[in-house]
Enzyme design. Structure first.
Site, PDB file in Angstrom:
ATOM      1  N   HIS A   4       0.845  -1.200   0.000  1.00 34.91           N
ATOM      2  CA  HIS A   4       0.000   0.000   0.000  1.00 34.91           C
ATOM      3  C   HIS A   4       0.878   1.247   0.000  1.00 34.91           C
ATOM      4  O   HIS A   4       2.087   1.159   0.178  1.00 34.91           O
ATOM      5  CB  HIS A   4      -0.910   0.030   1.240  1.00 34.91           C
ATOM      6  CG  HIS A   4      -0.168   0.143   2.550  1.00 34.91           C
ATOM      7  ND1 HIS A   4       0.205  -0.953   3.287  1.00 34.91           N
ATOM      8  CD2 HIS A   4       0.298   1.214   3.248  1.00 34.91           C
ATOM      9  CE1 HIS A   4       0.849  -0.562   4.380  1.00 34.91           C
ATOM     10  NE2 HIS A   4       0.929   0.762   4.386  1.00 34.91           N
ATOM     11  N   GLU A  52       8.153   1.484   4.181  1.00 35.88           N
ATOM     12  CA  GLU A  52       7.774   0.688   5.352  1.00 35.88           C
ATOM     13  C   GLU A  52       7.894  -0.776   4.988  1.00 35.88           C
ATOM     14  O   GLU A  52       7.582  -1.169   3.859  1.00 35.88           O
ATOM     15  CB  GLU A  52       6.316   0.970   5.756  1.00 35.88           C
ATOM     16  CG  GLU A  52       5.822   0.105   6.918  1.00 35.88           C
ATOM     17  CD  GLU A  52       4.308   0.189   7.191  1.00 35.88           C
ATOM     18  OE1 GLU A  52       3.515   0.320   6.227  1.00 35.88           O
ATOM     19  OE2 GLU A  52       3.927   0.106   8.365  1.00 35.88           O
ATOM     20  N   HIS A  57       1.455  -0.569  15.068  1.00 35.23           N
ATOM     21  CA  HIS A  57       0.399   0.424  14.903  1.00 35.23           C
ATOM     22  C   HIS A  57      -0.870  -0.033  15.622  1.00 35.23           C
ATOM     23  O   HIS A  57      -1.205  -1.226  15.579  1.00 35.23           O
ATOM     24  CB  HIS A  57       0.033   0.574  13.416  1.00 35.23           C
ATOM     25  CG  HIS A  57       1.083   1.250  12.593  1.00 35.23           C
ATOM     26  ND1 HIS A  57       1.639   2.453  12.939  1.00 35.23           N
ATOM     27  CD2 HIS A  57       1.655   0.903  11.424  1.00 35.23           C
ATOM     28  CE1 HIS A  57       2.516   2.817  12.001  1.00 35.23           C
ATOM     29  NE2 HIS A  57       2.557   1.883  11.084  1.00 35.23           N
TER      30      HIS A  57
END
Lengths: 310, 113
Positions: free
Chosen positions: A155, A268, A249
């Site tokens: 993503h 990431e 997260h």
């Protein structure tokens, strides 16, 4: 087939200041596989478990950042329909068809700009080159993987001004669901949106920010927390610019570490996260709990993480 | 093998001074001051937060994003500290966000107790 329409993130094209330095980072440190170079000098990569020809394209330029992100749709008919829907919606601008072959071994793409200023593409055809293993009686991973070796491009998180408009394009025209959002203040203004077209917690996410068309990160999937820690070891061993992590997260529940490519584009690698089905109620975070939402362990906001973009 | 030469860098905003080797970026040397308020972003010349102006001395620079250092600014001595290496003793002035961070945290450090 239950998963229809927009299937998944298919590619991201990033601008880098020094192509050779970027090549070493994306191939040897991150561990993507170089699949091609084109006449413009762009370098194409795929992650090992992706079957399509490429998912990351690097272009040398005098600025860093993202040129565009592309999504694969389920068929040429869907591509034409969504292009027509986007035109009819009045929500997107700068709409154009990019000819087949402009990206190597890729069919025609429909490119449009969403209200946060980002160029987004849809495409239906990209050549399958496989994952290095046979389709009958395969092994579980190919040989000779390098670096962090994520299995796929997962993503992007993007920053821009008209968050509401962009969310509208993705949810009302492209069929995405809002998996999680962050709201601020007594008016509960949306400041972040995590959007999914699949069973992942996010396939693209946006954060409200005064400037248009900013890039926060491109993310790649690892198997587990152990691999995230191993990535942290590689970041130090290869003297990569660390941003933050390893940590977890609250939003999406992913286990994560962030770092920068040699031109300052954030990457990431992460693992985990929950399974999203379209009937799952969306989650909302309030800005007074934002520390825990973003970094579940130390529960503190990090100014660089929030404000450094390319 | 000879060690890389080390130069003295003065920060005009705060009257601080630090040592920086010729193979170390101006930001890398500044980070070793070990105090709060050194705004470290991407360290790759892309995000623009470590912008400074070189007021005296020579540097060599790697490529920096034109979104943050225009050709005119580069000619006037503006650099991103993460892309610039010292080639002599230097005097620099932090600007924009770098200046705000570095001056704010110094004020906190020096406030009377």
């Amino acid at each position: 087939m239950a998963l229809t329409g927009v299937l998944r993130p298919g590619h991201v094209q990033l601008r880098v200041l020094d192509l050779e330095a970027a090549l070493k980072h994306y191939r040897d440190v991150l561990g993507l596989i170089e699949t091609a170079r084109d006449a413009q000098g762009r370098i194409y990569f795929k992650a090992w478990d992706e079957h399509d020809h490429h998912s990351v394209v690097l272009r040398e330029a005098d600025t860093a950042g993202m040129d565009f992100m592309g999504f694969r749709v389920d068929s040429p008919a869907t591509l034409d329909k969504l292009a027509a829907d986007l035109k009819a919606s009045g929500l997107a601008t700068d709409m154009q068809w990019i000819a087949a072959g402009e990206h190597l071994r890729t069919g025609k793409r429909f490119r449009f700009t969403v209200p946060t200023g980002h160029a987004i593409e849809l495409f239906a055809e990209k050549e399958k080159v496989g994952n290095g293993m046979p389709y009958e009686n395969p092994e579980i991973s190919p040989d000779d993987l390098k670096g962090m070796a994520p299995s796929r491009f997962d993503h992007c998180l993007l920053y821009g001004d008209d968050l509401d408009g962009t969310v509208k394009v993705f949810t009302e025209v492209l069929g995405f669901n809002l998996a999680e959002s962050v709201v601020a203040g007594p008016e509960r203004m949306a400041i972040a949106a995590f959007l999914t077209c699949s069973t992942k917690p996010h396939d693209i996410a946006f954060i409200r920010h005064p400037e248009k068309n900013k890039f926060h990160h491109a993310s790649f999937l690892l198997d587990n927390w152990g691999e995230v820690l191993k990535a942290a070891d590689i970041i130090t061993k290869k003297r990569v610019s660390l941003d933050i992590g390893p940590t977890r997260h609250g939003i999406t529940r992913g286990e994560t570490i962030y770092f920068f490519d040699p031109s300052g584009n954030r990457n990431e690698v992460f693992s985990g996260g929950y399974v999203f089905y379209p009937d799952k109620p969306p989650l909302t975070w309030t800005d007074d709990e934002l520390g825990r939402a973003i970094f579940y362990h130390d529960r503190k906001l990090n100014e660089n993480f929030l404000s450094v973009v390319t | 093998m000879a060690a890389n030469p080390c130069f003295s860098v003065a920060i005009g905003n705060t009257q601080e001074r630090y040592a920086c080797r010729s193979d170390q970026t101006l930001l890398g040397g500044m980070e070793q001051l070990g105090r709060k308020g050194i705004p470290v972003g991407c360290r790759g010349g892309g995000c623009g937060i470590c912008k400074v102006r070189i007021e005296a001395g020579r540097t060599r620079c790697e490529r920096m994003s034109r979104s943050h250092i225009s050709a005119d600014e580069e000619a006037e001595g503006y650099v991103l500290a993460c892309r610039a290496y010292p080639e002599s003793d230097l005097q620099l002035q932090a600007v924009a966000r770098m200046a705000r961070c570095i001056e704010r945290h110094l004020a906190v450090t020096r406030s009377p107790t």
